[in-house]
Design a protein around this motif. Sequence first.
Motif, PDB file in Angstrom:
ATOM      1  N   CYS A 139     -19.992  -2.195   2.054  1.00  0.00           N
ATOM      2  CA  CYS A 139     -18.663  -2.207   1.431  1.00  0.00           C
ATOM      3  C   CYS A 139     -17.716  -1.187   2.057  1.00  0.00           C
ATOM      4  O   CYS A 139     -16.511  -1.397   2.087  1.00  0.00           O
ATOM      5  CB  CYS A 139     -18.771  -1.991  -0.075  1.00  0.00           C
ATOM      6  SG  CYS A 139     -19.432  -0.396  -0.551  1.00  0.00           S
ATOM      7  N   GLY A 140     -18.233  -0.095   2.580  1.00  0.00           N
ATOM      8  CA  GLY A 140     -17.384   0.916   3.193  1.00  0.00           C
ATOM      9  C   GLY A 140     -16.683   0.443   4.448  1.00  0.00           C
ATOM     10  O   GLY A 140     -15.737   1.085   4.915  1.00  0.00           O
ATOM     11  N   GLU A 141     -17.115  -0.669   5.013  1.00  0.00           N
ATOM     12  CA  GLU A 141     -16.484  -1.221   6.213  1.00  0.00           C
ATOM     13  C   GLU A 141     -15.196  -1.977   5.897  1.00  0.00           C
ATOM     14  O   GLU A 141     -14.447  -2.324   6.809  1.00  0.00           O
ATOM     15  CB  GLU A 141     -17.461  -2.154   6.944  1.00  0.00           C
ATOM     16  CG  GLU A 141     -18.722  -1.470   7.416  1.00  0.00           C
ATOM     17  CD  GLU A 141     -18.449  -0.356   8.425  1.00  0.00           C
ATOM     18  OE1 GLU A 141     -17.597  -0.541   9.309  1.00  0.00           O
ATOM     19  OE2 GLU A 141     -19.091   0.703   8.306  1.00  0.00           O
ATOM     20  N   VAL A 142     -14.938  -2.225   4.628  1.00  0.00           N
ATOM     21  CA  VAL A 142     -13.707  -2.902   4.225  1.00  0.00           C
ATOM     22  C   VAL A 142     -12.574  -1.886   4.304  1.00  0.00           C
ATOM     23  O   VAL A 142     -12.614  -0.842   3.659  1.00  0.00           O
ATOM     24  CB  VAL A 142     -13.831  -3.487   2.799  1.00  0.00           C
ATOM     25  CG1 VAL A 142     -12.522  -4.104   2.358  1.00  0.00           C
ATOM     26  CG2 VAL A 142     -14.954  -4.500   2.739  1.00  0.00           C
ATOM     27  N   ALA A 143     -11.580  -2.186   5.105  1.00  0.00           N
ATOM     28  CA  ALA A 143     -10.508  -1.225   5.394  1.00  0.00           C
ATOM     29  C   ALA A 143      -9.511  -1.082   4.248  1.00  0.00           C
ATOM     30  O   ALA A 143      -9.296  -2.004   3.466  1.00  0.00           O
ATOM     31  CB  ALA A 143      -9.770  -1.660   6.656  1.00  0.00           C
ATOM     32  N   GLY A 144      -8.913   0.090   4.178  1.00  0.00           N
ATOM     33  CA  GLY A 144      -7.809   0.363   3.260  1.00  0.00           C
ATOM     34  C   GLY A 144      -8.136   0.048   1.819  1.00  0.00           C
ATOM     35  O   GLY A 144      -9.128   0.489   1.272  1.00  0.00           O
ATOM     36  N   GLN A 145      -7.248  -0.728   1.203  1.00  0.00           N
ATOM     37  CA  GLN A 145      -7.412  -1.121  -0.192  1.00  0.00           C
ATOM     38  C   GLN A 145      -8.053  -2.495  -0.320  1.00  0.00           C
ATOM     39  O   GLN A 145      -7.949  -3.143  -1.362  1.00  0.00           O
ATOM     40  CB  GLN A 145      -6.042  -1.129  -0.890  1.00  0.00           C
ATOM     41  CG  GLN A 145      -5.347   0.215  -0.908  1.00  0.00           C
ATOM     42  CD  GLN A 145      -6.133   1.248  -1.709  1.00  0.00           C
ATOM     43  OE1 GLN A 145      -6.609   0.957  -2.795  1.00  0.00           O
ATOM     44  NE2 GLN A 145      -6.286   2.438  -1.155  1.00  0.00           N
ATOM     45  N   GLY A 146      -8.719  -2.936   0.744  1.00  0.00           N
ATOM     46  CA  GLY A 146      -9.350  -4.257   0.757  1.00  0.00           C
ATOM     47  C   GLY A 146     -10.355  -4.436  -0.361  1.00  0.00           C
ATOM     48  O   GLY A 146     -10.946  -3.473  -0.856  1.00  0.00           O
ATOM     49  N   LYS A 147     -10.539  -5.640  -0.753  1.00  0.00           N
ATOM     50  CA  LYS A 147     -11.439  -5.977  -1.849  1.00  0.00           C
ATOM     51  C   LYS A 147     -12.495  -6.986  -1.371  1.00  0.00           C
ATOM     52  O   LYS A 147     -12.329  -7.657  -0.368  1.00  0.00           O
ATOM     53  CB  LYS A 147     -10.669  -6.601  -3.019  1.00  0.00           C
ATOM     54  CG  LYS A 147      -9.533  -5.752  -3.554  1.00  0.00           C
ATOM     55  CD  LYS A 147     -10.054  -4.584  -4.350  1.00  0.00           C
ATOM     56  CE  LYS A 147      -8.962  -3.826  -5.051  1.00  0.00           C
ATOM     57  NZ  LYS A 147      -8.328  -2.808  -4.262  1.00  0.00           N
ATOM     58  N   ILE A 148     -13.579  -7.080  -2.113  1.00  0.00           N
ATOM     59  CA  ILE A 148     -14.660  -8.020  -1.839  1.00  0.00           C
ATOM     60  C   ILE A 148     -14.761  -8.958  -3.028  1.00  0.00           C
ATOM     61  O   ILE A 148     -14.905  -8.505  -4.164  1.00  0.00           O
ATOM     62  CB  ILE A 148     -15.996  -7.284  -1.656  1.00  0.00           C
ATOM     63  CG1 ILE A 148     -15.896  -6.271  -0.512  1.00  0.00           C
ATOM     64  CG2 ILE A 148     -17.134  -8.274  -1.424  1.00  0.00           C
ATOM     65  CD1 ILE A 148     -17.018  -5.253  -0.506  1.00  0.00           C
ATOM     66  N   ALA A 149     -14.688 -10.249  -2.775  1.00  0.00           N
ATOM     67  CA  ALA A 149     -14.857 -11.239  -3.838  1.00  0.00           C
ATOM     68  C   ALA A 149     -16.291 -11.729  -3.799  1.00  0.00           C
ATOM     69  O   ALA A 149     -16.790 -12.139  -2.753  1.00  0.00           O
ATOM     70  CB  ALA A 149     -13.900 -12.407  -3.645  1.00  0.00           C
ATOM     71  N   MET A 150     -16.955 -11.657  -4.941  1.00  0.00           N
ATOM     72  CA  MET A 150     -18.327 -12.163  -5.046  1.00  0.00           C
ATOM     73  C   MET A 150     -18.313 -13.382  -5.959  1.00  0.00           C
ATOM     74  O   MET A 150     -17.938 -13.284  -7.130  1.00  0.00           O
ATOM     75  CB  MET A 150     -19.251 -11.093  -5.618  1.00  0.00           C
ATOM     76  CG  MET A 150     -19.477  -9.937  -4.687  1.00  0.00           C
ATOM     77  SD  MET A 150     -20.693  -8.769  -5.327  1.00  0.00           S
ATOM     78  CE  MET A 150     -22.166  -9.766  -5.349  1.00  0.00           C
ATOM     79  N   ILE A 151     -18.704 -14.501  -5.378  1.00  0.00           N
ATOM     80  CA  ILE A 151     -18.771 -15.748  -6.132  1.00  0.00           C
ATOM     81  C   ILE A 151     -20.168 -16.322  -5.911  1.00  0.00           C
ATOM     82  O   ILE A 151     -20.602 -16.471  -4.773  1.00  0.00           O
ATOM     83  CB  ILE A 151     -17.703 -16.746  -5.652  1.00  0.00           C
ATOM     84  CG1 ILE A 151     -16.317 -16.131  -5.779  1.00  0.00           C
ATOM     85  CG2 ILE A 151     -17.813 -18.059  -6.398  1.00  0.00           C
ATOM     86  CD1 ILE A 151     -15.220 -16.933  -5.121  1.00  0.00           C
TER      87      ILE A 151
END
Length: 82
Positions: free
Chosen positions: A33-45
């Motif tokens: 998750c730390g590789e997501v830049a800035g304020q990016g989010k991860i959607a889990m479906i």
Amino acid sequence: DRLSSSQDPDVELPLALFDVQDELMKKIISKGCGEVAGQGKIAMIGGIQINTPAGTCEYFLPKVFEIRDNKNTKVADLMASF
């Protein structure tokens, strides 16, 4: 054992498989998750695809629908959308 103690192992099997896969996905996301830049989010479906006989509609049973930030904090649980 979860399957042997179930009233209906045919129903319990896909649920047990989903739970194992969900835990694996959460481990993967916690590591990356730390590789997501800035304020990016991860959607889990995630959920279970329910196959039906030919000529009838197939179904998807949603089990997880959430948004996480790049620190792996759940910021939204969207399961109520279903």
